[in-house]
Design an enzyme around this catalytic site. Structure first.
Site, PDB file in Angstrom:
ATOM      1  CB  CYS A 174      -0.989  -0.016   1.157  1.00 22.39           C
ATOM      2  SG  CYS A 174      -0.256   0.134   2.806  1.00 22.39           S
ATOM      3  CG  HIS A 204      -6.608   0.396  -1.846  1.00 24.27           C
ATOM      4  ND1 HIS A 204      -6.861  -0.236  -0.654  1.00 24.27           N
ATOM      5  CD2 HIS A 204      -7.557  -0.066  -2.693  1.00 24.27           C
ATOM      6  CE1 HIS A 204      -7.908  -1.034  -0.778  1.00 24.27           C
ATOM      7  NE2 HIS A 204      -8.352  -0.940  -1.994  1.00 24.27           N
ATOM      8  CG  HIS A 259      -4.619   0.070   3.693  1.00 19.21           C
ATOM      9  ND1 HIS A 259      -3.929  -0.938   3.044  1.00 19.21           N
ATOM     10  CD2 HIS A 259      -5.468   0.586   2.757  1.00 19.21           C
ATOM     11  CE1 HIS A 259      -4.341  -1.040   1.802  1.00 19.21           C
ATOM     12  NE2 HIS A 259      -5.267  -0.118   1.599  1.00 19.21           N
TER      13      HIS A 259
END
Length: 332
Positions: A247, A307, A295
């Site tokens: 990520c 993402h 994240h």
């Protein structure tokens, strides 16, 4: 002595008891089979824990790389200093050799025995200057020795730091591998059609998708365009492109393409710009999730982000409300 029938009876009773103890009589409680929803919940949690460990791995790798570079720089500088020290020592050796050849006669005696006293006095003045130069050279050698000892001490500290970070890398890698292995084990228990639903998250994976909204400036636009160009790329923990990402690796690569250097981890990226509220989001903003800031995605407008989700799903478009929102940062 027991008869054959007695022995057989005793054996039968013993076997029956063992079977009952092992749950073979049908009354034992087998582990309940998880529903697809329960599997998805557990897998999601495992992926989140693996991603937290991945960010710690990325931080440790960043520190290890920095320690390794500092160690190389210290080694190079120590080598340069050692070369200068060797030259200074050679110069001192030449001075000492000249003094030895000059003999051990006292200066007053040499003056009295000289045929040219003035010439001798001139040489004496020159010699005095040479002695001063020699003293300065000795002081310089001592200073260089101190600096080299300091460099070697710094190198030992950097080596210890490097080894510590390498050990942290091994720990986090072990954690990540265990979490992902358990997630795969849980998913393997489901039929294929349920496995896909439980293993990934909702989102869109399409190449050549037009951006959802116009970015506020050219650099944000370049970052968003890069993220769109990577739709469908695989998730690989610890990767930052160009063909696979985790990520924070994706957001770092997107802004690198825009000419901006972002830190490597989610924990650092959230502080890499100006914080903005969810209602202020514009394309190019970094959006963060979970209480541990584990994240990150790149906001592209209309409530969506691009993402790198987890190992079961490639880089994709997804709504930002599918995970617990933790904050946002505007880099440019």
């Amino acid at each position: 002595m027991l008869g054959g029938s007695t022995v057989r009876t005793a054996a039968t009773i013993a076997l029956a008891g063992a079977a009952t103890a092992a749950g073979l009589d049908g009354t034992g409680q087998a582990a309940p089979r998880l529903t697809p929803e329960q599997v998805k919940a557990r897998v999601d949690k495992l992926y989140q824990e693996a991603e937290t460990a991945t960010e710690k791995y990325n931080a440790a790798r960043e520190k290890a790389d920095a320690a390794e570079k500092r160690l190389r720089d210290l080694g190079d500088e120590a080598a340069r200093r050692q070369q200068r020290l060797n030259s200074a020592r050679d110069a001192l050796g030449s001075i000492a050799a000249a003094q030895y050849r000059d003999g051990g006669i006292a200066p007053v005696a040499r003056l009295m025995l000289s045929d040219a006293p003035q010439q001798y006095l001139d040489k004496a003045v020159f010699a005095e200057r040479e002695r001063a130069r020699q003293a300065a050279a000795v002081a310089e050698v001592r200073r260089q020795l101190r600096e080299i000892r300091q460099l070697r001490g710094d190198a030992r500290m950097e080596l210890a730091s490097l080894r510590s970070q390498q050990e942290e890398l091994r720990r986090q890698k072990k954690t990540i591998t265990a979490k992902l292995k358990e997630a795969r084990r849980l998913l393997s228990q489901l039929p294929p059609e349920q496995r896909a639903a439980a293993g990934g998250e909702g989102g869109t994976v399409r190449q050549h998708v037009a951006p959802a909204a116009e970015a506020p400036n050219s650099r944000a636009a370049a970052a968003v365009a890069y993220a769109y160009s990577k739709l469908g790329s695989p998730y690989v923990w610890g990767a930052s492109g160009p063909h696979a990402f985790d990520c924070s690796g994706l957001t770092q690569a997107a802004y690198r393409a825009a000419g901006i250097a972002l830190p490597r981890t989610t924990y650092a990226q959230i502080n890499a710009g100006r914080r903005v509220s969810r209602s202020e989001l514009r394309p190019g903003d970094l959006v963060f999730f979970y209480s541990g800031i584990s994240h990150v995605g790149l906001y592209v407008g209309n409530g969506r982000m691009i993402h790198a989700p987890n190992p079961s799903a490639p880089v994709r478009l997804a709504p930002i409300d599918q995970m617990p929102f933790a904050g946002a940062t505007r880099v440019v």
